[in-house]
Scaffold this motif. Structure first.
Motif, PDB file in Angstrom:
ATOM      1  N   LEU A 267       0.831  -1.210   0.000  1.00  0.00           N
ATOM      2  CA  LEU A 267       0.000   0.000   0.000  1.00  0.00           C
ATOM      3  C   LEU A 267       0.866   1.260   0.000  1.00  0.00           C
ATOM      4  O   LEU A 267       0.600   2.216  -0.736  1.00  0.00           O
ATOM      5  N   ILE A 268       1.921   1.240   0.833  1.00  0.00           N
ATOM      6  CA  ILE A 268       2.808   2.409   0.910  1.00  0.00           C
ATOM      7  C   ILE A 268       3.476   2.649  -0.437  1.00  0.00           C
ATOM      8  O   ILE A 268       3.514   3.781  -0.939  1.00  0.00           O
ATOM      9  N   ILE A 269       3.970   1.563  -1.043  1.00  0.00           N
ATOM     10  CA  ILE A 269       4.644   1.715  -2.344  1.00  0.00           C
ATOM     11  C   ILE A 269       3.685   2.304  -3.372  1.00  0.00           C
ATOM     12  O   ILE A 269       4.026   3.242  -4.095  1.00  0.00           O
ATOM     13  N   LEU A 270       2.444   1.779  -3.409  1.00  0.00           N
ATOM     14  CA  LEU A 270       1.468   2.293  -4.373  1.00  0.00           C
ATOM     15  C   LEU A 270       1.177   3.772  -4.125  1.00  0.00           C
ATOM     16  O   LEU A 270       1.092   4.570  -5.063  1.00  0.00           O
ATOM     17  N   THR A 271       1.043   4.149  -2.845  1.00  0.00           N
ATOM     18  CA  THR A 271       0.773   5.557  -2.533  1.00  0.00           C
ATOM     19  C   THR A 271       1.920   6.450  -2.984  1.00  0.00           C
ATOM     20  O   THR A 271       1.718   7.474  -3.637  1.00  0.00           O
ATOM     21  N   VAL A 272       3.159   6.044  -2.621  1.00  0.00           N
ATOM     22  CA  VAL A 272       4.322   6.866  -2.977  1.00  0.00           C
ATOM     23  C   VAL A 272       4.424   7.016  -4.486  1.00  0.00           C
ATOM     24  O   VAL A 272       4.637   8.117  -5.002  1.00  0.00           O
ATOM     25  N   ILE A 273       4.213   5.898  -5.210  1.00  0.00           N
ATOM     26  CA  ILE A 273       4.319   5.977  -6.674  1.00  0.00           C
ATOM     27  C   ILE A 273       3.258   6.923  -7.236  1.00  0.00           C
ATOM     28  O   ILE A 273       3.553   7.778  -8.075  1.00  0.00           O
ATOM     29  N   SER A 274       2.020   6.825  -6.737  1.00  0.00           N
ATOM     30  CA  SER A 274       0.983   7.678  -7.332  1.00  0.00           C
ATOM     31  C   SER A 274       1.215   9.156  -6.991  1.00  0.00           C
ATOM     32  O   SER A 274       0.998  10.024  -7.839  1.00  0.00           O
ATOM     33  N   ILE A 275       1.699   9.427  -5.772  1.00  0.00           N
ATOM     34  CA  ILE A 275       2.000  10.826  -5.436  1.00  0.00           C
ATOM     35  C   ILE A 275       3.147  11.339  -6.307  1.00  0.00           C
ATOM     36  O   ILE A 275       3.104  12.458  -6.831  1.00  0.00           O
ATOM     37  N   ASP A 276       4.177  10.499  -6.498  1.00  0.00           N
ATOM     38  CA  ASP A 276       5.304  10.898  -7.341  1.00  0.00           C
ATOM     39  C   ASP A 276       4.846  11.211  -8.759  1.00  0.00           C
ATOM     40  O   ASP A 276       5.230  12.220  -9.346  1.00  0.00           O
ATOM     41  N   LEU A 277       4.005  10.319  -9.305  1.00  0.00           N
ATOM     42  CA  LEU A 277       3.527  10.527 -10.677  1.00  0.00           C
ATOM     43  C   LEU A 277       2.709  11.811 -10.778  1.00  0.00           C
ATOM     44  O   LEU A 277       2.878  12.596 -11.700  1.00  0.00           O
ATOM     45  N   LEU A 278       1.849  12.017  -9.780  1.00  0.00           N
ATOM     46  CA  LEU A 278       1.004  13.210  -9.796  1.00  0.00           C
ATOM     47  C   LEU A 278       1.845  14.477  -9.739  1.00  0.00           C
ATOM     48  O   LEU A 278       1.645  15.414 -10.522  1.00  0.00           O
ATOM     49  N   SER A 279       2.826  14.489  -8.850  1.00  0.00           N
ATOM     50  CA  SER A 279       3.587  15.731  -8.706  1.00  0.00           C
ATOM     51  C   SER A 279       4.513  15.927  -9.902  1.00  0.00           C
ATOM     52  O   SER A 279       4.774  17.047 -10.311  1.00  0.00           O
ATOM     53  N   GLU A 280       4.971  14.807 -10.504  1.00  0.00           N
ATOM     54  CA  GLU A 280       5.770  14.955 -11.715  1.00  0.00           C
ATOM     55  C   GLU A 280       4.920  15.546 -12.836  1.00  0.00           C
ATOM     56  O   GLU A 280       5.358  16.423 -13.574  1.00  0.00           O
ATOM     57  N   TYR A 281       3.676  15.068 -12.922  1.00  0.00           N
ATOM     58  CA  TYR A 281       2.765  15.590 -13.932  1.00  0.00           C
ATOM     59  C   TYR A 281       2.540  17.088 -13.728  1.00  0.00           C
ATOM     60  O   TYR A 281       2.600  17.883 -14.665  1.00  0.00           O
ATOM     61  N   LEU A 282       2.310  17.482 -12.456  1.00  0.00           N
ATOM     62  CA  LEU A 282       2.078  18.899 -12.161  1.00  0.00           C
ATOM     63  C   LEU A 282       3.302  19.726 -12.533  1.00  0.00           C
ATOM     64  O   LEU A 282       3.193  20.779 -13.154  1.00  0.00           O
ATOM     65  N   ARG A 283       4.482  19.216 -12.135  1.00  0.00           N
ATOM     66  CA  ARG A 283       5.714  19.968 -12.423  1.00  0.00           C
ATOM     67  C   ARG A 283       5.893  20.150 -13.914  1.00  0.00           C
ATOM     68  O   ARG A 283       6.189  21.231 -14.396  1.00  0.00           O
ATOM     69  N   LYS A 284       5.733  19.050 -14.661  1.00  0.00           N
ATOM     70  CA  LYS A 284       5.975  19.104 -16.105  1.00  0.00           C
ATOM     71  C   LYS A 284       4.953  19.972 -16.814  1.00  0.00           C
ATOM     72  O   LYS A 284       5.296  20.857 -17.578  1.00  0.00           O
ATOM     73  N   ASN A 285       3.668  19.716 -16.532  1.00  0.00           N
ATOM     74  CA  ASN A 285       2.641  20.319 -17.370  1.00  0.00           C
ATOM     75  C   ASN A 285       2.196  21.685 -16.916  1.00  0.00           C
ATOM     76  O   ASN A 285       1.843  22.529 -17.731  1.00  0.00           O
ATOM     77  N   VAL A 286       2.194  21.925 -15.612  1.00  0.00           N
ATOM     78  CA  VAL A 286       1.722  23.223 -15.148  1.00  0.00           C
ATOM     79  C   VAL A 286       2.847  24.241 -15.141  1.00  0.00           C
ATOM     80  O   VAL A 286       2.662  25.397 -15.505  1.00  0.00           O
ATOM     81  N   ILE A 287       4.046  23.797 -14.734  1.00  0.00           N
ATOM     82  CA  ILE A 287       5.121  24.770 -14.538  1.00  0.00           C
ATOM     83  C   ILE A 287       5.982  24.938 -15.774  1.00  0.00           C
ATOM     84  O   ILE A 287       6.247  26.039 -16.221  1.00  0.00           O
ATOM     85  N   GLU A 288       6.392  23.803 -16.374  1.00  0.00           N
ATOM     86  CA  GLU A 288       7.337  23.942 -17.472  1.00  0.00           C
ATOM     87  C   GLU A 288       6.707  24.520 -18.724  1.00  0.00           C
ATOM     88  O   GLU A 288       7.362  25.229 -19.469  1.00  0.00           O
ATOM     89  N   VAL A 289       5.435  24.255 -18.938  1.00  0.00           N
ATOM     90  CA  VAL A 289       4.762  24.860 -20.079  1.00  0.00           C
ATOM     91  C   VAL A 289       4.841  26.376 -19.955  1.00  0.00           C
ATOM     92  O   VAL A 289       5.138  27.092 -20.902  1.00  0.00           O
ATOM     93  N   ASP A 290       4.669  26.839 -18.724  1.00  0.00           N
ATOM     94  CA  ASP A 290       4.752  28.263 -18.449  1.00  0.00           C
ATOM     95  C   ASP A 290       6.165  28.776 -18.700  1.00  0.00           C
ATOM     96  O   ASP A 290       6.367  29.888 -19.163  1.00  0.00           O
ATOM     97  N   ASN A 291       7.157  27.929 -18.392  1.00  0.00           N
ATOM     98  CA  ASN A 291       8.546  28.327 -18.600  1.00  0.00           C
ATOM     99  C   ASN A 291       8.872  28.512 -20.075  1.00  0.00           C
ATOM    100  O   ASN A 291       9.461  29.493 -20.481  1.00  0.00           O
ATOM    101  N   VAL A 292       8.481  27.513 -20.871  1.00  0.00           N
ATOM    102  CA  VAL A 292       8.793  27.559 -22.292  1.00  0.00           C
ATOM    103  C   VAL A 292       7.941  28.618 -22.986  1.00  0.00           C
ATOM    104  O   VAL A 292       8.398  29.375 -23.802  1.00  0.00           O
ATOM    105  N   ARG A 293       6.693  28.658 -22.576  1.00  0.00           N
ATOM    106  CA  ARG A 293       5.719  29.597 -23.097  1.00  0.00           C
ATOM    107  C   ARG A 293       5.422  29.332 -24.554  1.00  0.00           C
ATOM    108  O   ARG A 293       6.287  29.383 -25.398  1.00  0.00           O
TER     109      ARG A 293
END
Lengths: 293, 248
Positions: A267-293
């Motif tokens: 359960l812990i492994i699944l939680t950590v993986i899903s949080i990691d994936l979610l935050s990676e998605y947020l970092r890539k799509n919300v922030i970097e798109v703004d960076n590149v513009r």
């Protein structure tokens, strides 16, 4: 004339390359010596290690659930079903939610304090060098002490429960994010701030308009990364009584409830993986798109 | 008539005299071009007038107020009256054009609500009007970084106008622009000088541009004034000396 010049130049270049090679060889040899020395100190060849390694496999095979393919999807009364393995799921989920909330609270409070302190601990925003020095050292202290030490301290002082874990993680988050944030400030572009200053803006508006828009994507990115780290840390903190799923994991390990150990770890492994994936998605799509513009 | 009076102004950086005893009197409504090669002290002179750089010696007076000793609120008030535009435009690229222009009002009319991005309706209308003067009002909600260099510099002029300045200092405003955009920016500066009566002090690399737009030229060399007069009085010899052509 020019041939002599080229000749000289080539010689110089050769000398430089030779010196650099010598230096590289020196570094490699010293590294090798260091590895040999340290392996002899920790006694890596000891029989204890050799005999102990196979036992690791024994433990893993012991905690694995005994699932039966014919009764896999039956209810929790039948041995060999997933439901039997996870009979305690509601309790686990409640504790996982507690762990998640511990990490979330510690990240929010810690990053807010870190943001305030980062202005005092960046060379280009600190009001004076004394405040800069003191804030830097304070952040180093909070970052330097492992959160598990803080957790032991606060469990002792405040009793068993999630509050101790939240405070421990908040302190460590403040220390490490404060340092990262102030380094982001130090790498920022001076030009917009100069314009703010030149138009008669005061210090708060210089920070809000001249600095923050530039650094915000980086700050958010670091905060999300810290959240991932805190999710992992908060499971461990339970081992010393600081609340959450970790406390339960420690319990079932000690009581040798083998199948429950694997149920919780999965359960812990699944939680950590899903949080990691979610935050990676947020970092890539919300922030970097703004960076590149 | 309000005038800017500079007396024996000096600035030392370690052991270099960037500005080495400049005395000038600048009248209201003039367009002054400051010319000279790189390192002659043009930029340092402008920055001292705005007090981004603190003079080592000498004084600057405006309307009988000593600028060189201003502190805190009084200093910020002076800076808001004495707007500045820069070679690299110095906009906040990540936020929209309108907010960039509104930033110009912070020195003159600061409210703590500004810190959460709230500006009064009056200032917003003001900002839009200023953008409209340079045909940029339809770009108001775009991020400043998406505009071309020439547009960014004109946004910077609109921001400067938000300060309701008496003087506009321009530090190499057209050096990173192509000729067409450079002309547009210079035309706009001429416009605010003629229509609003704002004194303009402008560092320029190009002698041709300086001669075309300025009422008066000031030539600097090694931190000193070597020419001060009408563009027509600038002889070939003086301009050779200014740009150190013989030595190169």
């Amino acid at each position: 004339m020019s041939e002599i010049f080229i000749e000289n130049h080539n010689q110089k270049l050769k000398d430089l390359i030779f010196k650099r090679r010598l230096w590289n060889i020196f570094i490699i040899i010293s590294l090798l010596i260091a590895v040999l020395l340290s392996s002899s100190i920790i006694d890596i060849n000891s029989s204890r290690l050799l005999n102990g390694l196979p036992r690791l496999g024994d433990y893993i095979s012991q905690i694995l659930p005994s699932l039966d393919s014919s009764s896999l999807f039956l209810d929790s009364n039948k041995e060999g079903s997933i439901a039997y393995w996870y009979f305690n799921l509601p309790k686990y989920l409640k504790l996982l939610f507690e762990t998640f909330n511990m990490a979330l609270l510690a990240t929010i409070i810690g990053s807010s304090i870190a943001l305030l302190l980062s202005f005092l601990s960046a060379k280009n925003t600190a009001p004076n060098s004394f405040i800069y020095f003191m804030t830097r050292r304070t952040l180093e202290f909070f970052r330097g002490v492992p959160e598990i030490i803080f957790a032991i301290l606060f469990v002792w002082a405040l009793g068993i429960g999630p509050i101790a874990g939240i405070i421990a993680m908040t302190l460590h988050t403040t220390g490490s994010l404060g340092k990262l944030f102030s380094e982001v400030h130090e790498n920022s572009d001076i030009k917009p701030r100069e314009a703010l200053k030149a138009s008669g803006g005061n210090w708060p508006s210089e920070m809000k308009f001249g600095l923050l828009p530039q650094v915000l994507p980086n700050l958010i990115s670091y905060t999300l990364l810290r959240f991932e780290i805190n999710i992992r840390a908060s499971t461990i903190l339970g081992f010393v009584g600081a609340g959450g799923i970790g406390q339960e994991l420690y319990l079932v390990i000690n009581f040798n409830y083998y199948e429950e150990v694997s149920a919780i770890i999965l359960l812990i492994i699944l939680t950590v993986i899903s949080i990691d994936l979610l935050s990676e998605y947020l970092r890539k799509n919300v922030i970097e798109v703004d960076n590149v513009r | 008539m309000k005038s800017l009076k500079i007396t024996n102004l000096k600035k030392r950086f370690k052991n270099i005299n960037a500005v080495n005893g400049i005395s000038l009197e600048i009248n209201e409504g003039e367009i002054i071009g400051i010319i000279g090669r790189s390192g002659a002290g043009k930029s340092t002179l402008l920055r001292m007038i705005n007090r981004l750089v603190q003079p080592s010696e000498g004084s600057i007076e405006f309307d009988d107020i000593n600028i060189t000793s201003l502190k805190g609120k009084a200093l910020r008030k002076w800076r808001s009256e004495c707007a500045m535009i820069f070679q690299q435009f110095n906009l906040v690229e990540r936020i929209d054009v309108l907010t960039n222009v509104l930033i110009g009002s912070l020195g003159r009319n600061y409210n703590f609500l500004n810190l959460i991005g709230v500006f009064s309706k009056k200032e917003k209308i003001n900002a839009l009007k200023n953008l409209d003067r340079f045909d940029l009002s339809e770009k108001a909600l775009q991020k400043a970084g998406t505009l071309s260099g020439g547009q960014q510099q004109r946004v910077a002029i609109a921001r400067a106008l938000m300060q309701k300045p008496k003087i506009l200092l321009a530090d190499e405003p057209i050096s990173s622009l192509d000729p067409k955009n450079a002309q547009r920016v210079m035309d706009d500066m001429l416009k605010i000088n003629r229509e609003d009566g704002i004194t303009i002090i402008c560092n320029l690399h190009s002698l041709d541009v300086a001669k075309k737009y300025c009422d008066r030229l000031i030539g600097l060399s090694d931190g000193r004034v070597v020419f001060d007069g009408a563009p027509d009085d600038l002889t070939t010899e003086i301009s050779k000396e200014l740009y150190d052509i013989d030595n190169e």
